[in-house]
Enzyme design. Structure first.
Site, PDB file in Angstrom:
ATOM      1  N   TYR A 104       0.861  -1.182   0.000  1.00 32.54           N
ATOM      2  CA  TYR A 104       0.000   0.000   0.000  1.00 32.54           C
ATOM      3  C   TYR A 104       0.895   1.228   0.000  1.00 32.54           C
ATOM      4  O   TYR A 104       1.844   1.301   0.776  1.00 32.54           O
ATOM      5  CB  TYR A 104      -0.899   0.000   1.241  1.00 32.54           C
ATOM      6  CG  TYR A 104      -1.774   1.230   1.379  1.00 32.54           C
ATOM      7  CD1 TYR A 104      -2.832   1.446   0.496  1.00 32.54           C
ATOM      8  CD2 TYR A 104      -1.542   2.161   2.381  1.00 32.54           C
ATOM      9  CE1 TYR A 104      -3.637   2.568   0.621  1.00 32.54           C
ATOM     10  CE2 TYR A 104      -2.349   3.282   2.520  1.00 32.54           C
ATOM     11  CZ  TYR A 104      -3.392   3.482   1.641  1.00 32.54           C
ATOM     12  OH  TYR A 104      -4.192   4.594   1.769  1.00 32.54           O
ATOM     13  N   ASP A 120       9.332   2.737  -0.435  1.00 31.93           N
ATOM     14  CA  ASP A 120       8.300   3.362   0.389  1.00 31.93           C
ATOM     15  C   ASP A 120       8.534   2.947   1.837  1.00 31.93           C
ATOM     16  O   ASP A 120       8.170   1.855   2.258  1.00 31.93           O
ATOM     17  CB  ASP A 120       6.913   2.948  -0.098  1.00 31.93           C
ATOM     18  CG  ASP A 120       5.798   3.648   0.692  1.00 31.93           C
ATOM     19  OD1 ASP A 120       6.118   4.351   1.676  1.00 31.93           O
ATOM     20  OD2 ASP A 120       4.622   3.471   0.326  1.00 31.93           O
ATOM     21  N   LYS A 150       4.519   8.900   8.883  1.00 35.67           N
ATOM     22  CA  LYS A 150       4.273   8.281  10.192  1.00 35.67           C
ATOM     23  C   LYS A 150       5.261   8.740  11.277  1.00 35.67           C
ATOM     24  O   LYS A 150       5.073   9.825  11.821  1.00 35.67           O
ATOM     25  CB  LYS A 150       4.182   6.767  10.020  1.00 35.67           C
ATOM     26  CG  LYS A 150       2.964   6.441   9.129  1.00 35.67           C
ATOM     27  CD  LYS A 150       2.551   5.006   9.002  1.00 35.67           C
ATOM     28  CE  LYS A 150       1.223   4.952   8.244  1.00 35.67           C
ATOM     29  NZ  LYS A 150       1.164   4.110   7.086  1.00 35.67           N
TER      30      LYS A 150
HETATM   31  C1  LIG Z   1       0.524   4.637   5.708  1.00 31.54           C
HETATM   32  C2  LIG Z   1       1.263   4.396   4.440  1.00 31.54           C
HETATM   33  C3  LIG Z   1       1.187   5.270   3.360  1.00 31.54           C
HETATM   34  C4  LIG Z   1       0.217   6.421   3.315  1.00 31.54           C
HETATM   35  O1  LIG Z   1       0.458   7.353   4.295  1.00 31.54           O
HETATM   36  P1  LIG Z   1      -0.741   8.354   4.741  1.00 31.54           P
HETATM   37  O2  LIG Z   1      -0.097   9.277   5.700  1.00 31.54           O
HETATM   38  O3  LIG Z   1      -1.798   7.470   5.349  1.00 31.54           O
HETATM   39  O4  LIG Z   1      -1.233   9.020   3.515  1.00 31.54           O
HETATM   40  C5  LIG Z   1       2.022   5.062   2.275  1.00 31.54           C
HETATM   41  N1  LIG Z   1       2.871   4.021   2.242  1.00 31.54           N
HETATM   42  C6  LIG Z   1       2.959   3.141   3.258  1.00 31.54           C
HETATM   43  C7  LIG Z   1       3.937   2.026   3.188  1.00 31.54           C
HETATM   44  C8  LIG Z   1       2.142   3.288   4.376  1.00 31.54           C
HETATM   45  O5  LIG Z   1       2.178   2.384   5.358  1.00 31.54           O
END
Ligand SMILES: *Cc1c(COP(=O)(O)O)cnc(C)c1O
Length: 428
Positions: free
Chosen positions: A144, A239, A267
Site C-alpha cells: 500500500y 516506500d 508516520k
Molecule cells: C501509511 C502508508 C502510506 C500512506 O500514508 P498516509 O499518511 O496514510 O497518507 C504510504 N505508504 C505506506 C507504506 C504506508 O504504510
C-alpha cells in the site's frame, strides 16, 4: 464491560461521516462490532470514552514509536503552539527535520516535506516520471502506498481488508500505466523488465511489507529490483512510510543494506502530527520546483508544529541501544504468541521485524499476498474480539501490522501473551 457511549457516538458519526470514520481502516468492517472511540492515551495504553483501558498495538498505525502522549512531543507542541500554528514562510524546525532525515537515511541527500505518506508517494511518482520521461509504474500486490490514483491497483491495507483493491473512480487509463507483480517474486520483476523496460519509470516497493501484514523480503528480491532498475534507467522508490525510523534509524535501507534512488517517509517522522517526506538523490530532487520544473506544493507543508513534534520523536530514537531493545521486545512477543498457539494447536505464522509484527492464522510461511490471504480471517475476527475483551487492542484486520513502541515494556508484552493464551483457548 460497556461500549454504550462508543455505540451512541458511532451512530451519530455514521449519519455525517461515511461509515462513521475518516479512514476506512478504523471501522471494524473486517471483524464486526463497533470501533471504540478513544478519549486519551498514555504510553502503551489507550482509554475509550466508556472508561475502558487497552494495551494498544494500533499506535496510530505507526507514528507513535514512543507511545501515546510522549513527553517531549507534548512539550514541543505546547511550547510551539504559543508562537503560532503556521506562517507560510520558512522556519528553523523544518531545516532541522530535513537535516535529521538526510543524516539518518543513507540514500537521502535532499528531502521535501509534505503532509502525508500519500502525498509523499504521489510526488515521488511524479518526479520519477518527469526524470525518466516514462509513464509506467511497477508495484507489488498487497503493498500500500497511500491512495493516489496510480497506486491504488491491488493495494494492501484498508482496500485489501475491505475487498476493493482497485477503487472505482480511478481512471482506467491511469491504472493501465501501473503493473502489479507478486511481492517477493524476483523472476516476475526480471520478466517484466525484459518485456517493457523502455516504458518503466519506477519500481515502488515496501521493502519490508506492512500493509498485508508484516512480510519481509526474501533474499534477492530487493537486489533484483536494484539491479534491473539501474540497468534500464528506471528508478527504485523505497516506500519507507512505515519502516522509516521503525526498523532502525536508517530505515529498511540501512537494516537490509540497499540504496534506492528515492525514499518516501511519513508516520514516525511526524510524531503523530500530519507529516510526510520524499527524498533521495540530489540530481533528482533538484528537478523539483522552484529549482526545477516538476511542480509540487503545500500550504501547510513543513508546518512548524508538525516538524517540532517530528523532531522530538526522532531525537528520542538516537539513544544507544534503542532499536536493540525494541527488537528484543518484538521478538519476545513473537515467541510468546508462537508458544501460545502451539500450546492449543492453532496453526499460525508470526512474521516479526523490529517494532512490527503480524500473527497470521495460517500455517505459513507467509511471503506474499497469496500466502497472507490463506489466513483464516474468521478466526482472526474472533481472536481480535477475544483480545479486546481482555484489554488488548489489535489492528482490526488480519492484514495489518501490530506496532510495538518503546512504551511496550516486558511486563506489557507478557500481559499481551497471557491474554493471547486465554483468547486462543476459547477459539478452540
Ligand atoms: C501509511 C502508508 C502510506 C500512506 O500514508 P498516509 O499518511 O496514510 O497518507 C504510504 N505508504 C505506506 C507504506 C504506508 O504504510
Amino acid at each position: 464491560m460497556t461500549d454504550e457511549r462508543s455505540n451512541d457516538l458511532f451512530k451519530r458519526a455514521q449519519a455525517v461521516i461515511p461509515g462513521g470514520v475518516n479512514s476506512p481502516v478504523r471501522a471494524y468492517a473486517a471483524v464486526g462490532g463497533t470501533p471504540r472511540f478513544i478519549e486519551r492515551g498514555s504510553g502503551a495504553r489507550v482509554w475509550d470514552i466508556d472508561g475502558q483501558g487497552y494495551v494498544d498495538y494500533v499506535m496510530s498505525w505507526g507514528p507513535l514509536i514512543h507511545g501515546h502522549a510522549f513527553g517531549p512531543v507534548v512539550n514541543a507542541l505546547e511550547s510551539g503552539a504559543a508562537y503560532g500554528t503556521s506562517y507560510g514562510a520558512p522556519t528553523a524546525a523544518e531545516v532541522e527535520l530535513a537535516e535529521t532525515l538526510v543524516r539518518c537515511v543513507p540514500s537521502v541527500e535532499m528531502v521535501r516535506l509534505v503532509n502525508s505518506g500519500t502525498e509523499a508517494t504521489m510526488s515521488a511518482i511524479r518526479l520519477a516520471r518527469a526524470a525518466t520521461g516514462r509513464d509506467r509504474i511497477l508495484k507489488f500486490a498487497g503493498n500500500y502506498h497511500g491512495h493516489a490514483d496510480a497506486l491504488l491497483a491491488r493495494a494492501g491495507s484498508g482496500s485489501l481488508t475491505l475487498g476493493v483493491p482497485t477503487s472505482p473512480g480511478v481512471p482506467r487509463s491511469v491504472v493501465a500505466q501501473t503493473s502489479v507483480l507478486p511481492f517477493n517474486d524476483a523472476q516476475a520483476v526480471g520478466r517484466t523488465f525484459a518485456a517493457q523496460a523502455e516504458e518503466i519509470a519506477a519500481v515502488i516497493v515496501e521493502p519490508i511489507a506492512g500493509n498485508m501484514g508484516v512480510v519481509p523480503p526474501v533474499p534477492g528480491f530487493l537486489e533484483t529490483i536494484r539491479r534491473v532498475t539501474t540497468e534500464t534507467g528506471a528508478l527504485f522508490i523505497a516506500d519507507e512510510v512505515i519502516t522509516g525510523f521503525r526498523v532502525g534509524l536508517g530505515g529498511a535501507q540501512q537494516y537490509l543494506d540497499f540504496a534506492p534512488d528515492l525514499t518516501t517517509l511519513g508516520k514516525i517522522i511526524g510524531g503523530g502530527m500530519p507529516v510526510g517526506a520524499y527524498g533521495g538523490r540530489r540530481d533528482l530532487m533538484e528537478k523539483m520546483a522552484p529549482v526545477g520544473e516538476v511542480y509540487q506544493a503545500g500550504t501547510l507543508s513543513g508546518n512548524p508544529l508538525a516538524t517540532a513534534a517530528g523532531l522530538a520523536n526522532l531525537q528520542a530514537l538516537q539513544e544507544p541501544d534503542f532499536y536493540q531493545r525494541l527488537d528484543t521486545r518484538t521478538q519476545r512477543l513473537a515467541e510468546g504468541l508462537r508458544r501460545a498457539a502451539a500450546g492449543v494447536g492453532v496453526p499460525i505464522t508470526v512474521n516479526a521485524v523490529t517494532g512490527m509484527l503480524t500473527m497470521f492464522f495460517t500455517g505459513g510461511p507467509v511471503a506474499s499476498l497469496d500466502d497472507a490471504q490463506r489466513s483464516d480471517t474468521e478466526r482472526f475476527a474472533r481472536f481480535f474480539h477475544a483480545m479486546l475483551d481482555r484489554g488488548i487492542m489489535l489492528p482490526p484486520s488480519q492484514f495489518e501490522a501490530w506496532m510495538i513502541s518503546s512504551a511496550h515494556t516486558e511486563e506489557i508484552i507478557d500481559e499481551t501473551i497471557e491474554a493471547a493464551e486465554a483468547a486462543l483457548r476459547i477459539l478452540m
